[in-house]
Scaffold this motif. Sequence first.
Motif, PDB file in Angstrom:
ATOM      1  N   ILE A 154       0.765  -0.884  -0.006  1.00 55.34           N
ATOM      2  CA  ILE A 154      -0.082  -0.567  -0.012  1.00 55.34           C
ATOM      3  C   ILE A 154       1.033   1.232  -0.034  1.00 55.34           C
ATOM      4  CG2 ILE A 154      -1.608  -1.106   1.243  1.00 55.34           C
ATOM      5  CD1 ILE A 154      -1.674   0.324   3.353  1.00 55.34           C
ATOM      6  N   LEU A 155       2.020   0.881  -0.289  1.00 55.70           N
ATOM      7  CA  LEU A 155       3.174   2.654  -0.011  1.00 55.70           C
ATOM      8  C   LEU A 155       2.825   3.282  -1.634  1.00 55.70           C
ATOM      9  CD1 LEU A 155       5.219   4.041   1.141  1.00 55.70           C
ATOM     10  CD2 LEU A 155       6.747   2.909  -0.332  1.00 55.70           C
ATOM     11  N   THR A 156       2.346   4.087  -1.501  1.00 62.02           N
ATOM     12  CA  THR A 156       1.523   4.789  -2.584  1.00 62.02           C
ATOM     13  C   THR A 156       2.285   5.473  -3.153  1.00 62.02           C
ATOM     14  OG1 THR A 156      -0.355   3.562  -2.530  1.00 62.02           O
ATOM     15  CG2 THR A 156      -0.440   5.392  -3.494  1.00 62.02           C
ATOM     16  N   SER A 157       2.158   6.578  -4.865  1.00 68.06           N
ATOM     17  CA  SER A 157       3.076   7.948  -4.330  1.00 68.06           C
ATOM     18  C   SER A 157       1.586   8.840  -4.527  1.00 68.06           C
ATOM     19  CB  SER A 157       3.542   7.772  -5.854  1.00 68.06           C
ATOM     20  OG  SER A 157       3.840   9.056  -6.265  1.00 68.06           O
ATOM     21  N   LEU A 158       2.274  10.181  -3.920  1.00 70.79           N
ATOM     22  CA  LEU A 158       1.130  11.532  -3.877  1.00 70.79           C
ATOM     23  C   LEU A 158       2.064  11.987  -4.997  1.00 70.79           C
ATOM     24  CD1 LEU A 158      -1.455  12.554  -2.713  1.00 70.79           C
ATOM     25  CD2 LEU A 158       0.482  13.828  -1.489  1.00 70.79           C
ATOM     26  N   PRO A 159       1.073  12.179  -6.111  1.00 71.24           N
ATOM     27  CA  PRO A 159       1.487  13.239  -7.133  1.00 71.24           C
ATOM     28  C   PRO A 159       1.099  14.637  -7.207  1.00 71.24           C
ATOM     29  CG  PRO A 159      -0.644  12.275  -7.414  1.00 71.24           C
ATOM     30  CD  PRO A 159      -0.057  11.983  -6.512  1.00 71.24           C
ATOM     31  N   LYS A 160       2.010  15.727  -7.798  1.00 70.50           N
ATOM     32  CA  LYS A 160       2.004  17.019  -7.551  1.00 70.50           C
ATOM     33  C   LYS A 160       0.847  18.000  -8.616  1.00 70.50           C
ATOM     34  CE  LYS A 160       6.668  18.339  -5.772  1.00 70.50           C
ATOM     35  NZ  LYS A 160       7.460  18.835  -6.050  1.00 70.50           N
ATOM     36  N   PRO A 161       0.021  18.777  -8.851  1.00 68.38           N
ATOM     37  CA  PRO A 161      -0.533  19.149  -9.101  1.00 68.38           C
ATOM     38  C   PRO A 161       0.258  18.902 -11.371  1.00 68.38           C
ATOM     39  CG  PRO A 161      -0.998  19.863  -7.783  1.00 68.38           C
ATOM     40  CD  PRO A 161      -0.266  19.223  -7.312  1.00 68.38           C
ATOM     41  N   ASP A 162       1.223  19.731 -10.879  1.00 65.84           N
ATOM     42  CA  ASP A 162       2.073  19.670 -11.869  1.00 65.84           C
ATOM     43  C   ASP A 162       3.105  19.265 -12.510  1.00 65.84           C
ATOM     44  OD1 ASP A 162       3.613  20.319  -9.790  1.00 65.84           O
ATOM     45  OD2 ASP A 162       4.326  23.233 -10.685  1.00 65.84           O
ATOM     46  N   GLY A 163       2.727  17.823 -12.128  1.00 64.16           N
ATOM     47  CA  GLY A 163       3.602  16.583 -12.362  1.00 64.16           C
ATOM     48  C   GLY A 163       4.555  16.726 -11.456  1.00 64.16           C
ATOM     49  N   GLY A 164       5.289  15.539 -11.199  1.00 66.85           N
ATOM     50  CA  GLY A 164       6.194  15.237 -10.451  1.00 66.85           C
ATOM     51  C   GLY A 164       5.616  14.500  -9.426  1.00 66.85           C
ATOM     52  N   GLU A 165       5.943  14.602  -8.235  1.00 68.58           N
ATOM     53  CA  GLU A 165       5.329  13.552  -7.061  1.00 68.58           C
ATOM     54  C   GLU A 165       6.360  14.820  -5.422  1.00 68.58           C
ATOM     55  OE1 GLU A 165       7.467   9.589  -5.315  1.00 68.58           O
ATOM     56  OE2 GLU A 165       6.504   9.403  -7.039  1.00 68.58           O
ATOM     57  N   TYR A 166       5.056  14.820  -4.562  1.00 69.56           N
ATOM     58  CA  TYR A 166       5.478  15.061  -3.456  1.00 69.56           C
ATOM     59  C   TYR A 166       6.191  14.270  -2.988  1.00 69.56           C
ATOM     60  CZ  TYR A 166       1.934  19.141  -3.664  1.00 69.56           C
ATOM     61  OH  TYR A 166       1.391  20.243  -4.285  1.00 69.56           O
ATOM     62  N   GLY A 167       6.462  12.966  -2.657  1.00 72.97           N
ATOM     63  CA  GLY A 167       6.716  11.578  -2.279  1.00 72.97           C
ATOM     64  C   GLY A 167       5.706  10.350  -1.737  1.00 72.97           C
ATOM     65  N   LYS A 168       5.935   9.588  -0.908  1.00 73.73           N
ATOM     66  CA  LYS A 168       5.086   8.508  -0.701  1.00 73.73           C
ATOM     67  C   LYS A 168       4.434   8.379   0.055  1.00 73.73           C
ATOM     68  CE  LYS A 168       7.773   5.251  -4.596  1.00 73.73           C
ATOM     69  NZ  LYS A 168       7.963   7.093  -5.274  1.00 73.73           N
ATOM     70  N   TYR A 169       3.678   7.801   0.334  1.00 77.13           N
ATOM     71  CA  TYR A 169       2.861   7.441   1.904  1.00 77.13           C
ATOM     72  C   TYR A 169       2.617   6.435   1.945  1.00 77.13           C
ATOM     73  CZ  TYR A 169      -1.185   8.215  -1.015  1.00 77.13           C
ATOM     74  OH  TYR A 169      -2.510   8.123  -1.730  1.00 77.13           O
ATOM     75  N   PHE A 175       9.396  11.140   1.867  1.00 75.98           N
ATOM     76  CA  PHE A 175       8.606  10.333   2.895  1.00 75.98           C
ATOM     77  C   PHE A 175       7.048  10.769   3.346  1.00 75.98           C
ATOM     78  CE2 PHE A 175       6.963   6.356   5.526  1.00 75.98           C
ATOM     79  CZ  PHE A 175       6.149   5.622   4.372  1.00 75.98           C
ATOM     80  N   LEU A 176       6.215  10.623   3.376  1.00 75.52           N
ATOM     81  CA  LEU A 176       5.078  11.605   3.840  1.00 75.52           C
ATOM     82  C   LEU A 176       4.178  10.734   5.047  1.00 75.52           C
ATOM     83  CD1 LEU A 176       3.371  13.123   0.507  1.00 75.52           C
ATOM     84  CD2 LEU A 176       5.790  13.859   2.182  1.00 75.52           C
ATOM     85  N   TYR A 177       3.807  11.501   6.209  1.00 74.47           N
ATOM     86  CA  TYR A 177       3.514  10.934   7.414  1.00 74.47           C
ATOM     87  C   TYR A 177       2.733  11.991   8.152  1.00 74.47           C
ATOM     88  CZ  TYR A 177       7.555  11.648   9.491  1.00 74.47           C
ATOM     89  OH  TYR A 177       8.834  11.252   9.524  1.00 74.47           O
ATOM     90  N   PRO A 178       2.062  12.259   9.850  1.00 71.57           N
ATOM     91  CA  PRO A 178       1.462  12.829   9.986  1.00 71.57           C
ATOM     92  C   PRO A 178       2.559  13.253  11.112  1.00 71.57           C
ATOM     93  CG  PRO A 178      -0.198  11.029   9.117  1.00 71.57           C
ATOM     94  CD  PRO A 178       0.809  11.014   8.674  1.00 71.57           C
ATOM     95  N   SER A 233      -3.063  18.039  -0.274  1.00 70.35           N
ATOM     96  CA  SER A 233      -2.970  16.867  -1.156  1.00 70.35           C
ATOM     97  C   SER A 233      -2.438  15.349  -0.090  1.00 70.35           C
ATOM     98  CB  SER A 233      -1.525  17.468  -1.942  1.00 70.35           C
ATOM     99  OG  SER A 233      -1.731  18.151  -2.687  1.00 70.35           O
ATOM    100  N   TYR A 234      -2.339  15.429   0.985  1.00 75.53           N
ATOM    101  CA  TYR A 234      -2.067  14.045   1.469  1.00 75.53           C
ATOM    102  C   TYR A 234      -3.067  13.976   2.601  1.00 75.53           C
ATOM    103  CZ  TYR A 234       0.503  11.312   5.025  1.00 75.53           C
ATOM    104  OH  TYR A 234       0.568   9.555   6.358  1.00 75.53           O
ATOM    105  N   LEU A 235      -3.263  14.605   2.918  1.00 75.51           N
ATOM    106  CA  LEU A 235      -5.126  13.689   3.901  1.00 75.51           C
ATOM    107  C   LEU A 235      -5.848  14.032   3.953  1.00 75.51           C
ATOM    108  CD1 LEU A 235      -4.020  17.424   7.119  1.00 75.51           C
ATOM    109  CD2 LEU A 235      -3.587  15.066   6.727  1.00 75.51           C
TER     110      LEU A 235
END
Length: 999
Positions: A110-125, A299-302, A439-441
């Motif tokens: 369930i490790l998932t990529s969080l995309p940025k609106p303009d391309g690329g990604e913020y990171g994985k979560y 890597f994104l987390y709360p 985006s992450y939340l």
Amino acid sequence: MYRRATSGVRSASASLTRLSSSSLSKIASTPAAPASAPSASVLNQTNRSKSFSSALRSFRVGSASTRWSYGGNWRSPASLRAQTRNSAPVMERFERKYATMASEHAYKDILTSLPKPDGGEYGKYYSLPALNDPRIDRLPYSVRILLESAIRNCDNYQVTKDDVEKIIDWENTSTKQVEIAFKPARVILQDFTGVPALVDLASMRDAMKNLGSDPNKINPLVPVDLVIDHSVQVDAAGTDKARRINEELEFKRNKERFAFLKWGSSAFDNMLVVPPGSGIVHQVNLEYLGRVVFNSNGFLYPDSVVGTDSHTTMIDGLGVAGWGVGGIEAEAAMLGQPMSMVLPGVVGFKLDGKLKEGVTATDLVLTVTQILRKHGVVSKFVEFYGEGMSELSLADRATIANMSPEYGATMGFFPVDHVTLEYLKLTGRSDETVAMIESYLRANNMFVDYNEPQQERAYTSYLQLDLGHVEPCISGPKRPHDRVLLKDMKADWHACLDNPVGFKGFAIPKEKQEDTVKFLFEEKIPAELKNGSVVIAAITSCTNTSNPSVMLGAALVAKKAYDLGLMVKPWVKTSLAPGSGVVTKYLDQSGLQEYLDKQGFQIVGYGCTTCIGNSGNLKKSVESAIKNNDVVVASVLSGNRNFEGRVHPLTRANYLASPPLVVAYALAGTVDIDFEKEPIGTGRDGKSVYLRDIWPSNEEIAQVVQSSVLSNMFKSTYKTITEGNPLWNELSAPSSTLYSWDSNSTYIHEPPYFKNMTANPPGPREVKDAYCLLNFGDSITTDHISPAGNIQKDSPAAKFLIDHGVSQEDFNSYGSRRGNDEVMARGTFANIRIVNKLVDGEVGPKTVHIPTGEKLSVFDAASRYKTAGQDTVILAGAEYGSGSSRDWAAKGPLLLGVKAVIAKSFERIHRSNLAGMGIIPLCFKAGEDADTLGLTGHERYTVHLPTKVSDIRPGQDVTVTTDTGKSFVCTLRFDTEVELAYYDHGGILPYVIRSLSTK
């Protein structure tokens, strides 16, 4: 963790035998699974599995009579026991269990990529929706944060899949006292609690060296922020020079402490120290330190945090899960120890409507506090929701969250929504950061959008409040949850004068209630005091100064009163202690600080002052008038703690109020007033002026807030916050790994906990024929147990300081001397307002030495018992240890020789602290207490605990007998298996040391 081991260890009656040195080194050197890098996490788990298997293979089995000590990796589930007999079967079970440990992260799918609106990604979560489990959709948002943490840290080593399943199945498991492991993302400290924490860490390094191990293993593994905010006192007030005078005195008094903290900032990695004069920890956390969502190397987390101040909960208003813990728990969390906690129930609190005209956020907070205290939320989360949320600013939410300790909850949580995002932008977080957070939340179902249909969530119980029903109120005179409607205040005050001595009573004879004491203030100004006269009016940090609406509202009250000719009487000690420099900037921007100054509310410093007991002295003429005539005078403050003896020794009545009401009561000069019917004073035109004449409208306040509170104020304030000031920057501090203790220091002293410590844990200690040191009623607070304020001149602590060449004017406070165990042991149970049944209800820090019948100070009596080798226990009523999280409230009794506390109920943090120090917490059975059982405290008590920790269960029944033939059953309040393991080692810190050390 220990509970992982119990199924295998219980039947073997103890724990693991010593592993070989080489194996231990392998285990001890293996880091915890870092949340920031999943790939490293997988690698580390593989290495740990190999290391553990290797350790098991090199396990040495002794004879049945051999006692072995385990000094391996304290992260290991095997490390929480240290003694065993016939250990081979135990290890075979562990071998089978851990040989099959997954070499990859249990939730890698369930490790998932969080995309940025303009391309690329913020990171994985780690994606909660990807689990496709409908139970998650019904979880409270606060529980989802626990779930994400368990998934992210799940290595079937520190945190197991069983933990994850327990949290997912929260609706069923939360009613069953199940235990989970939780790893907070960071730790926050303030200096009153941070100094003793660093003292412990420094002495733990010495202990590691003495055990032949590497002292540098004692080092924070998660980010630690320490804000120096509790040391400033209100020595000077009512003058434009007050801040400068107080800060100079703060540095003069606390030079040793500050140098020690500066040493810690360089000696320990991962530690940020915010210098004094910057603001209060909770507001700095809210406006600057709080991340909401971490982005750690992609890597994104709360964000989540535990702190050594009970009001850490203020951050819950920002949607960050945070709560207060004792210093000893925080130290373990710093060192990577997963926190063992009982999966909490969650009370859903629905808010509807909007606040009426003239009602402040403080009024709402005091109302919510009373409702929740009545409902009963101890050890629970409270989660707020409903349409009324849109009417509450982030600052309003933070004000409610801050008071969680007062209503008894672990958290008062406000999930992130659009209001949160706007606040993040206001306080200087970048647009990109805020976009990432949203985006992450949203992607992980942790964001609340009130513009969309709300899915029903499950709660343990439900409460509801129409905000329109909240009325102006204050709270007191001795407890924060004793709310009084403003319109009823005069009648309530007179009832308090009549009532017997207690939380709502002073027992003043009728014929003396209206007596007036006339005197000359500063030998020239005619003055008078009566019962109810206000002598301290303080707008304090913590609860309210993060809230511009009430701060600017107070300034408007000051201006309107000044314009009409009303002035605060000069003998009322007024002060303003903002929580951050931002407050000063928006007060200046509004042009209203001028009017606060005119009324005597000049800035006295940035930090926790009056609320913690740093109110400073009153003028001598005022003190003499109070002492010589036994007048019940009052303080009114905008803080959150008003326990008797805390604010000031001479203010027997203490009321919590909104900042505008603090100004109003300062103007009135008394709490004996009906603001609706009686005038505050007479204006310069000779007409009576009422509260309604000087109270600003909601619209007025909103307009000033809109024009005065600007984003660039936050950015400029926090841009330089860690740079310090000349006094801090000029302070020299050592740069060594080990601290060089000064035996002559009365501020920093090496504690005795770890001296002569061996690799072998002591195991359970017998409590036999123990004397009762103290016999208490209900609501004994941590301020009663370990006061933070003045050191009385006739106290054992004062004698110690004088004997060490400290003059009375340099005593400082107990809070500032928490780095010296000699002072703090003498200050334990030294509150001047404490009531001990052994001295027939006499008020003061005295007790009876049972063998001789002599009445002594608590410290002197305890010293006699210790010298004679006699154990002691404490009897108490309900809510024992309520109030601030204070590890010295557990450390102090330990040093006095207390082995057990038997109470009707405990406050959450204090019970945990007792367990963490190895003191046995016991609860009377429902409906029973010392009085109903006929216990006087003159008996000798034997606690019949099993002699082996392996035979003890959390929450089991324990029989207590006395030498008078009485017998009763108590509930053992070691609530988790981990706490039992700490008890086995003599406390949490000795456990960590033994676990980290190797031979």
